[in-house]
Design a protein around this motif. Structure first.
Motif: not given
Length: 100
Positions: A20-29
């Motif tokens: 979930r943290a990776r998905r959030i980071r990818d969506a932000r980037d």
């Protein structure tokens, strides 16, 4: 309750949190396409063509009054402004679209 089962649940929970943290980071980037971004792009391209074209027309009208020639400064500078604006827009689209 089995101790191994508790450890598996903890590992699974940690893995889910990591995903979930990776998905959030990818969506932000990389936010992806947005309708508002398209409207903004359309506006920037429109202004980058309109401003030089209108500026050329006004400069041409002024030159037609103070330095009349056998040709129309207004038409020449209107067309010149449109060409300059198109080149600016082309360059901007190339930078915006070419970076992806």
């Amino acid at each position: 309750m089995n101790k191994d089962s508790g450890q598996d649940d903890a590992d699974r929970t940690a893995s889910d949190i990591g995903k979930r943290a990776r998905r959030i980071r990818d969506a932000r980037d990389d936010p992806g396409p947005s309708p508002l971004r398209g409207v903004g792009t359309f506006g920037v391209i429109g202004w980058s063509v309109a401003v030089p074209t209108v500026g050329g027309a006004f400069l041409g009208l002024w030159l037609d009054r103070i330095a009349p020639q056998g040709f129309s400064w207004t038409i020449a500078l209107l067309l010149g402004g449109a060409v300059v604006g198109a080149l600016i827009a082309w360059n901007w689209i190339g930078k915006e679209g070419g970076g992806k």
